[in-house]
Design a protein around this motif. Structure first.
Motif, PDB file in Angstrom:
ATOM      1  N   LEU A  34       0.841  -1.193   0.000  1.00  0.00           N
ATOM      2  CA  LEU A  34       0.000   0.000   0.000  1.00  0.00           C
ATOM      3  C   LEU A  34       0.883   1.252   0.000  1.00  0.00           C
ATOM      4  N   TYR A  36       0.559   5.282   1.388  1.00  0.00           N
ATOM      5  CA  TYR A  36      -0.188   6.246   2.168  1.00  0.00           C
ATOM      6  C   TYR A  36       0.448   7.613   1.964  1.00  0.00           C
ATOM      7  N   PHE A  46      -4.907   6.592   3.097  1.00  0.00           N
ATOM      8  CA  PHE A  46      -4.665   5.584   2.070  1.00  0.00           C
ATOM      9  C   PHE A  46      -4.706   6.203   0.679  1.00  0.00           C
ATOM     10  N   SER A  49      -3.277   0.644  -3.490  1.00  0.00           N
ATOM     11  CA  SER A  49      -2.679  -0.622  -3.058  1.00  0.00           C
ATOM     12  C   SER A  49      -2.499  -1.548  -4.252  1.00  0.00           C
TER      13      SER A  49
ATOM     14  N   ARG B  94      -9.304  -1.029  10.578  1.00  0.00           N
ATOM     15  CA  ARG B  94      -9.710  -1.481   9.245  1.00  0.00           C
ATOM     16  C   ARG B  94     -10.534  -2.752   9.389  1.00  0.00           C
ATOM     17  N   GLU B 100      -7.131  -1.420   3.309  1.00  0.00           N
ATOM     18  CA  GLU B 100      -6.395  -0.278   3.822  1.00  0.00           C
ATOM     19  C   GLU B 100      -6.903   0.110   5.197  1.00  0.00           C
TER      20      GLU B 100
END
Lengths: 111, 112
Positions: A34, A36, A46, A49, B94, B100
């Motif tokens: 991912l 960020y 976020f 991903s 989450r 995420e």
């Protein structure tokens, strides 16, 4: 022992050009990655991903590329905008429980 | 509004004085975790919880405790803070699986 590394602490790019942020990892068991974005005085948010079954994932101006053999991923931002100026963290996980973050790259987009 | 709320945002304390940083989420997420952010080290996971009454150590658990008595809350407890715990702390939540995380706004802790 840092399992996820971002070797460039900072990056400056002209507005409208491409920003490329890089991330390397050491653990071959990682299969979910991912990115960020973090502004000062805020928590990370976020961005995008990718799972290990893919080598590319695109979302608008943001594209993440994964090279499993090199244990390398990169985030491309095209075109870069001043509002993209922030610290970018990459993160990786193998189990979905523990997430390992890089040290961050501070991106400055110059108007 | 979906959010993760941490309190306090800023805290200065003295060595050895027990403190608790609260974290609450309103998204009914099963998974919650705590991180600390330090210069040159990025974000490091302290503890995580897969669900109520289920907690596990992350990378840097020494000197910290957590509890998960309710799904929405995941407090971080420093029983005897020391100056090396001066840091910026983030709580995250989450759903389970590869998804995420949503982060709180952070707690800046200084231990003198």
């Amino acid at each position: 022992d840092q399992q996820v590394k971002q070797n460039s602490p900072s990056l400056s790019v002209q507005e409208g050009r491409i920003s490329i942020l890089n991330c390397d990892y050491t653990n071959s068991m990682f299969d979910y990655f991912l990115w960020y974005k973090k502004y000062p005085a805020e928590g990370p948010t976020f961005l995008i991903s990718i799972s290990s079954i893919k080598d590319k994932n695109e979302d608008g101006r943001f594209t993440v590329f994964l090279n499993k053999s090199a244990k390398h991923l990169s985030l491309h931002i095209v075109p870069s905008q001043p509002g993209d100026s922030a610290v970018y963290f990459c993160a990786a996980s193998g189990t979905g429980n523990q997430f390992y973050f890089g040290t961050g790259t501070s991106l400055t987009v110059i108007p | 509004e979906a959010q993760v709320t941490q309190n306090p945002r800023y805290l200065i304390t003295v060595t050895g004085k027990k403190l608790t940083v609260t974290c609450s989420q309103n998204m009914n997420h099963e998974y919650m975790s705590w991180y600390r952010q330090d210069p040159g080290l990025g974000l490091r996971q302290i503890y995580y919880s897969m669900n109520v009454e289920v907690t596990d150590k992350g990378d840097v658990p020494e000197g910290y405790k957590v509890s998960r008595k309710e799904k929405r809350n995941f407090p971080l407890i420093l029983e005897s803070p020391s100056p090396n715990q001066t840091s910026l702390y983030f709580c995250a939540s989450r759903p389970t699986g590869f998804t995420e995380a949503f982060f709180g706004q952070g707690t800046r802790l200084t231990v003198v």
